[in-house]
Motif scaffolding. Structure first.
Motif, PDB file in Angstrom:
ATOM      1  N   MET A  38       0.837  -1.201   0.000  1.00  0.00           N
ATOM      2  CA  MET A  38       0.000   0.000   0.000  1.00  0.00           C
ATOM      3  C   MET A  38       0.873   1.252   0.000  1.00  0.00           C
ATOM      4  O   MET A  38       0.427   2.320  -0.419  1.00  0.00           O
ATOM      5  CB  MET A  38      -0.921   0.013   1.223  1.00  0.00           C
ATOM      6  CG  MET A  38      -1.997  -1.053   1.185  1.00  0.00           C
ATOM      7  SD  MET A  38      -3.127  -0.867  -0.216  1.00  0.00           S
ATOM      8  CE  MET A  38      -4.187   0.445   0.409  1.00  0.00           C
ATOM      9  N   GLN A  92      -1.772   7.522  -6.111  1.00  0.00           N
ATOM     10  CA  GLN A  92      -0.695   7.231  -5.182  1.00  0.00           C
ATOM     11  C   GLN A  92      -0.032   6.008  -5.787  1.00  0.00           C
ATOM     12  O   GLN A  92      -0.699   5.001  -6.049  1.00  0.00           O
ATOM     13  CB  GLN A  92      -1.313   6.956  -3.795  1.00  0.00           C
ATOM     14  CG  GLN A  92      -0.326   6.871  -2.659  1.00  0.00           C
ATOM     15  CD  GLN A  92       0.056   5.435  -2.331  1.00  0.00           C
ATOM     16  OE1 GLN A  92       0.520   4.717  -3.203  1.00  0.00           O
ATOM     17  NE2 GLN A  92      -0.133   5.033  -1.091  1.00  0.00           N
ATOM     18  N   PRO A  93       1.275   6.078  -6.077  1.00  0.00           N
ATOM     19  CA  PRO A  93       1.846   5.052  -6.950  1.00  0.00           C
ATOM     20  C   PRO A  93       1.862   3.646  -6.361  1.00  0.00           C
ATOM     21  O   PRO A  93       1.840   2.674  -7.123  1.00  0.00           O
ATOM     22  CB  PRO A  93       3.265   5.562  -7.208  1.00  0.00           C
ATOM     23  CG  PRO A  93       3.552   6.511  -6.089  1.00  0.00           C
ATOM     24  CD  PRO A  93       2.240   7.120  -5.722  1.00  0.00           C
ATOM     25  N   ALA A  94       1.916   3.500  -5.055  1.00  0.00           N
ATOM     26  CA  ALA A  94       1.968   2.157  -4.475  1.00  0.00           C
ATOM     27  C   ALA A  94       0.579   1.524  -4.455  1.00  0.00           C
ATOM     28  O   ALA A  94       0.352   0.464  -5.033  1.00  0.00           O
ATOM     29  CB  ALA A  94       2.551   2.209  -3.071  1.00  0.00           C
ATOM     30  N   SER A  95      -0.345   2.178  -3.795  1.00  0.00           N
ATOM     31  CA  SER A  95      -1.677   1.584  -3.605  1.00  0.00           C
ATOM     32  C   SER A  95      -2.562   1.770  -4.819  1.00  0.00           C
ATOM     33  O   SER A  95      -3.512   1.021  -5.013  1.00  0.00           O
ATOM     34  CB  SER A  95      -2.362   2.246  -2.408  1.00  0.00           C
ATOM     35  OG  SER A  95      -2.678   3.593  -2.715  1.00  0.00           O
ATOM     36  N   ARG A  96      -2.260   2.753  -5.614  1.00  0.00           N
ATOM     37  CA  ARG A  96      -3.087   3.173  -6.759  1.00  0.00           C
ATOM     38  C   ARG A  96      -4.460   3.659  -6.322  1.00  0.00           C
ATOM     39  O   ARG A  96      -5.366   3.770  -7.140  1.00  0.00           O
ATOM     40  CB  ARG A  96      -3.165   2.077  -7.822  1.00  0.00           C
ATOM     41  CG  ARG A  96      -1.765   1.654  -8.307  1.00  0.00           C
ATOM     42  CD  ARG A  96      -1.488   2.127  -9.702  1.00  0.00           C
ATOM     43  NE  ARG A  96      -0.102   1.939 -10.075  1.00  0.00           N
ATOM     44  CZ  ARG A  96       0.314   1.559 -11.273  1.00  0.00           C
ATOM     45  NH1 ARG A  96      -0.553   1.304 -12.216  1.00  0.00           N
ATOM     46  NH2 ARG A  96       1.589   1.465 -11.541  1.00  0.00           N
ATOM     47  N   THR A 137       6.238   1.295  -3.228  1.00  0.00           N
ATOM     48  CA  THR A 137       5.854   1.227  -4.638  1.00  0.00           C
ATOM     49  C   THR A 137       6.784   0.304  -5.413  1.00  0.00           C
ATOM     50  O   THR A 137       7.981   0.563  -5.501  1.00  0.00           O
ATOM     51  CB  THR A 137       5.895   2.620  -5.286  1.00  0.00           C
ATOM     52  OG1 THR A 137       5.230   3.535  -4.429  1.00  0.00           O
ATOM     53  CG2 THR A 137       5.227   2.585  -6.638  1.00  0.00           C
TER      54      THR A 137
END
Lengths: 789, 262
Positions: A710, B175-179, A713
């Motif tokens: 979450m 948000q690049p991690a959670s999208r 990245t």
């Protein structure tokens, strides 16, 4: 016409049949009747004093079989550092003990202080929650600069947070300082090589088994080098005789370095198996992987480049702080020193290099080698400061690099950082890169981007790496406590097929495909009749495993040497069968013949004869056809490359998109171009990930904020462009029999500075006076840099 | 996970009854709840899965509105709403990945009210009506801050009714991690005015940007908001972006949504 088998053939990967159809056998897939489960109690604070651990309530819970704490391992050895580094003043580095379970103090979030063994994972988890640990939280030491100034320590017994203060090459220090002081121009850059979480798809897993009837242990574990793991457990940690311990790493789903190292969980499951007489399994969950797999990189560096009026490089001077985390992982001291400092001359004829590295303990996860290991850090520092210098002196960045390149007639070349490069042609790589990347078309593409409101940039990089990690003589002088040869046994079975036992261990590299191509080519037989055996210390010779792009260059060379022995013996057998002299026997296309005659026997007939030695001249030829070779090379290998990348930056949001990425590499000879291309693709993905998105973040209390997907990245397919990959301009390695150099790490080494250079170019083209942005260049960071410029 | 019981009722009435048990918890698509359970961060005694309640499934058009059952997945909305309300279909099509879209539901998303989720922006930006087993709640009354809604204990979102606008668009800066949305802006133009809803940006969760609504209601073009600025006060500041960056993105994404609205 391209070949369809043997050396140079782009055959598809045999192992993919099982991997892609769900039939891989990973450690966690192994289920044993009567196995029980281990779950660890892990620290939630970064730094804490263990005042007491009360396990009584937990021990009484359903299914609980045993509970271990640090106390149980107080008398056994620590997990050692594999490489001794001496500080500039000659004193050895500080090596605080790394226990199986934390004892006295916990030193990072995730540090295990107890383990519960229960009938099921669920029961073990429940019991872990019932352990009452009184841990007094102490101020966390997170930032390296603060750590060096602090008056409290990660390891109280050493009275400092500095592990070592290393200089390379110390004798060049004064001359380098002088050159920088007197130079026409000095470019200075401070940069951060960001910490990365390895994120192997398969989390770590270990299964301990003990047979009281024979006093033998078996450890199944996720390892890139089962023999090394066995050696560490036997010689340092637990004292189990090597002949009583088998370590088996079955299929391994990625490692990127993180599965080189021995971890405490492996010792725990073995100790528990013996205590309980049960098979004990532990499988990390993803949170444990984030918190406890050895992380990568984490350098803070100041680099200076001195130039003369013409742009000739006079000296590089580097000061680096390298985070080693809370404990020394097995190769954490080699990575920032001999895998980094020795590369600080890059591809260049620069006469002076001086590198100072201070390794720093912090209350964070241990840091160790991660794809490239030291060489990406070296390349990043060099290729960023060179790019900055080119802008400062108004010279084209490619021209500045070419001006300082080692030229083809200078090999072997003694670099100012202490290595001897055997072969290369950096200008030819740059020529090829400019061609296949269509550099000439860049300006037109920049105009197209501008029409869309986007800033396009072009970034370039030239790298060299030292890989095929070996040779023992050299690394021994440099402080390695292990040898770095490799080994192979080639067994020709009676029916003519082959089993090749190798010390290297694939965790994604395709050894099962590539090694048979080599042996098949040498013997003139179908590679499909050759199988690789790896990962099991009871079956394979003592080899050092897979890392540092060494499998083919080192273990592959051992395979060649063993196969040469096979050919020599087979010729003797053929000579006997053909009633000729073995000097007259020729091997071609799998057939032994007497030169100048039509008398011949096939490879299969020779194999059968070896095992049914009727009428054998036993005084000259032993029965059987099996040979082992150990190979220890004369030098590292030196792959090199020229990379470029084009990015589009959205000036409104700071969002960076990599539009084109070109990697032209000199890997020497290539055995399987398809496998090599795949390795480069993977490395580029990780390098672009580091450059743009991967963001390991600890807060000031030592909590890992990016401890899940979450918030951490990973680069995804839509973050990455289609790649242009070219390895047609190879210059064979001069000192190994295959002329190969290694390709596993190149992409991850060459791409980060390329991407950063391209972003800086894009921003400057848009009138933004931005000279540096630290990785990862998230949209937020790029936007902030633009708005502060 | 801790142990729990699970029920899969076939009607809203049975679901409501099942939720009457102590520590019972409704389960939509489970895209937030299941990971939470796996981390042992929640310990319901009983999960009441809503996936078998047929009356909460599907999409229907009715007199200028589109009504979406509370247990309807994002994938269904993405594939069935495009003809009527393309901006809403596009939003659904860009939530998570295919696995998330095939499990996650509109009711689950709105009940959870994650401050970075997409659906709250659509519901608030469209002035939708949240329909529960008890009542109808206007979107303006429904969203009450991060992870907080007007829902009462045991109340289930059975459907959501969206008035279909003349034009609308959703712009998500991920948000690049959670999208999830780092900042997402939903803009919808109705005959009586423009609504602008912002997700991802605020410590208060999804909210309307009234100054932009006013400007755009007079002149529906990106130029209309050129002179506006967004205060960074009370915006989220985290490792993915500062409050100032989010404030900047609110304006950029709003302009892009207006330009792209159709």
């Amino acid at each position: 016409m391209p070949k369809d088998t043997g050396i140079g053939a782009a055959t598809t990967r045999r192992e993919d049949v099982r991997f892609l159809t769900g039939r891989g056998q990973y450690t966690d897939d192994i289920q044993t009747q009567g196995e029980c489960a281990a779950v660890f109690a892990r620290s939630t604070v970064a730094n804490g004093k263990i005042k007491s651990i009360d396990t009584s309530a937990a021990a009484a819970m359903p299914g609980v079989l045993a509970i271990f704490t640090g106390e149980d391992f107080a008398e056994v050895g620590g997990n050692p550092a594999g490489w001794l580094i001496n500080s500039r003043d000659g004193t050895p580095m500080h090596e605080p003990k790394r226990p199986v379970l934390a004892h006295g103090k916990v030193r990072h979030v995730g540090d295990a202080y107890a383990a519960v063994i229960a009938e099921t994972v669920q029961q073990a988890r429940d019991a872990v929650e019932a352990i009452e640990a009184d841990i007094e939280e102490l101020p966390a030491i997170v930032n390296m600069k603060d750590a060096l100034a602090a008056d409290h320590y990660v390891h109280d017994e050493i009275g400092t947070n500095q592990c070592f203060d290393w200089g390379w090459i110390e004798d060049n220090r004064a001359a380098t300082d002088e050159a920088i002081k007197n130079a026409h121009h000095v470019t200075t850059l401070e940069l951060v090589n960001n910490r990365l979480v390895p994120n192997a798809m398969e989390p770590r897993c270990s299964i301990g088994h003990y047979n009281p009837g024979t006093d033998e242990y078996i450890l199944h574990t996720t390892s890139q080098n089962p023999h090394l793991t066995r050696l560490l457990i036997s010689a340092f940690v637990m004292g189990i005789p090597e002949n009583k311990l088998t370590v088996i790493a079955p299929d391994v789903g990625g490692g990127f370095g993180s599965k080189i190292y021995h971890y405490g969980e492996e010792a725990l499951v073995l100790a528990a198996a013996k205590k309980l007489g049960r098979t004990v399994k532990w499988t990390a969950d993803r949170t444990e992987a984030f918190l406890t797999d050895a992380h990568g990189r984490d350098h803070v560096t100041k680099i200076e480049l001195a130039l003369d009026e013409e742009g000739n490089f006079l000296a590089f001077r580097t000061e680096t702080m390298a985070n080693v985390g809370a404990y020394l992982s097995n190769f954490s001291t080699a990575t920032p020193t001999f895998l980094h400092g020795t590369l600080m001359a890059g591809n260049y004829t620069v006469p002076l290099v001086y590198v100072n590295v201070k390794a720093v303990f912090t209350n964070t996860a241990p840091v160790d080698a991660y794809r490239g290991a030291g060489r990406p850090e070296a390349t990043y520092s060099l290729e960023r400061v060179i790019d900055k210098a080119a802008r400062e002196i108004g010279m084209d960045p490619i021209e500045l690099r070419r001006k300082n390149f080692v030229k083809p007639d200078q090999y072997p070349f003694a670099s100012a950082a202490g290595l001897e490069y055997d072969s290369g042609n950096y200008d030819a790589l740059m020529d090829q890169m400019e061609k296949v990347a269509d550099k000439a078309g860049f300006e037109a593409r920049r105009k197209e981007s501008k029409a869309k409101g986007l800033l396009r940039g072009f970034g370039v990089n030239a790298y060299i790496e030292a890989c095929g990690i070996a040779p023992s003589n050299l690394v021994g002088v440099l402080g390695s406590r292990v040898g770095l040869y490799d080994a192979a046994t080639v067994r020709v079975n009676a029916t003519g097929n082959l089993s090749v036992m190798v010390g290297a261990h694939s965790h994604g590299q395709g050894h099962e495909t590539v090694f048979p191509q080599v042996v098949g080519e040498m013997l003139g037989i179908d590679p499909q009749s050759i199988d690789i055996v790896h990962g099991d210390t009871s079956k394979i010779p003592f080899g050092m495993g897979t890392y540092g792009s060494r499998s083919l260059a080192v273990c592959g060379s051992a395979v060649v040497r063993a196969t040469e022995k096979i050919i020599n013996k087979a010729k003797k057998i053929a000579a006997h069968m053909l009633e000729a002299s073995d000097a007259d026997i020729e091997l071609k296309d799998g057939v032994f013949s007497v030169a100048g005659t039509d008398k011949s026997v096939s490879f299969g007939e020779v194999a059968l004869k070896a095992y049914i030695p009727h009428n054998f001249p036993l005084e000259d030829i032993e029965p059987g056809l099996e040979e082992t070779a150990f190979y220890d090379p004369a030098n590292f290998t030196y792959p090199s490359g020229a990379y470029c990348c084009e990015v589009e930056v959205d000036p409104e949001t700071g969002k960076v998109r990599v539009d084109r990425m070109t990697a032209v590499d000199d890997f020497g000879n290539v055995i399987n171009p398809m496998v090599v291309t795949g390795q480069v693709h993977g490395g580029l993905g990780q390098g672009i990930g580091q450059a743009l998105v991967e963001n390991t973040t600890y807060d000031e209390d030592g909590q890992l904020l990016s401890a899940s997907y979450m918030d951490y990245t990973m680069p995804r397919a839509d973050d990455l462009p289609f790649y242009i990959v070219d390895h047609s301009k190879g210059n064979p390695c001069t000192h190994n029999p295959l002329g190969v150099k290694g390709c596993g790490e190149a992409g991850a080494i060459g791409s980060p500075p390329t991407v950063v250079n391209a972003v800086i170019d894009a921003l400057q083209s848009g009138g933004k006076n931005v000279t540096h942005i630290d990785m990862p260049m998230t949209s937020h960071r790029v936007w902030s840099a633009m708005n502060n410029a | 996970m801790y142990a729990f019981d699970i029920e899969r009722p076939a009607s809203v009435a049975d679901a409501v009854a099942a939720l009457g048990t102590e520590d019972a918890q409704a389960l939509g698509g489970g895209q937030t709840l299941i990971p939470t359970l796996k981390q042992r961060l929640a310990a319901p005694s009983r999960l009441v899965s809503l996936s078998g309640v047929t009356e909460m499934q599907g999409v229907a058009s009715e007199a200028g509105n589109i009504r979406i059952g509370g247990a309807t997945t994002h994938a269904t909305v993405a594939s069935q709403v495009g003809g009527t309300y393309p901006a809403l279909a596009d939003l659904a099509a860009n939530i998570g990945d295919p696995a998330v879209r095939n499990r996650g539901t509109i009711g689950g998303s709105l009940a959870n009210n994650d401050p970075a989720a997409c659906y709250p922006a659509a519901a608030l930006g469209s002035g939708a009506t949240i329909i529960t087993n008890k009542r109808q709640i206007a979107a303006d009354d429904y969203f009450q801050g991060m992870f907080t809604t007007a829902l009462e204990e045991g109340e289930i979102i059975t459907a959501v009714s969206f008035p279909v606008p003349e034009k609308a668009n959703y712009q998500k800066f991920v948000q690049p991690a959670s999208r999830f949305a780092l900042v997402g802006v939903f803009v919808a133009k109705y005959s009586d005015g423009v609504r602008v809803a912002v997700t991802g940006a605020s410590n208060e969760g999804v909210h309307r940007w009234s100054a932009a609504e006013e400007a755009l209601s007079g002149n529906f073009s990106a130029d209309a908001i050129a002179d506006l600025s967004v205060s960074a006060d009370d915006l989220i500041n985290d490792l993915h972006g500062s409050a100032e960056y989010r404030a900047h993105l609110v304006k950029v994404m709003t302009g892009r949504a207006v330009a792209a609205a159709m």
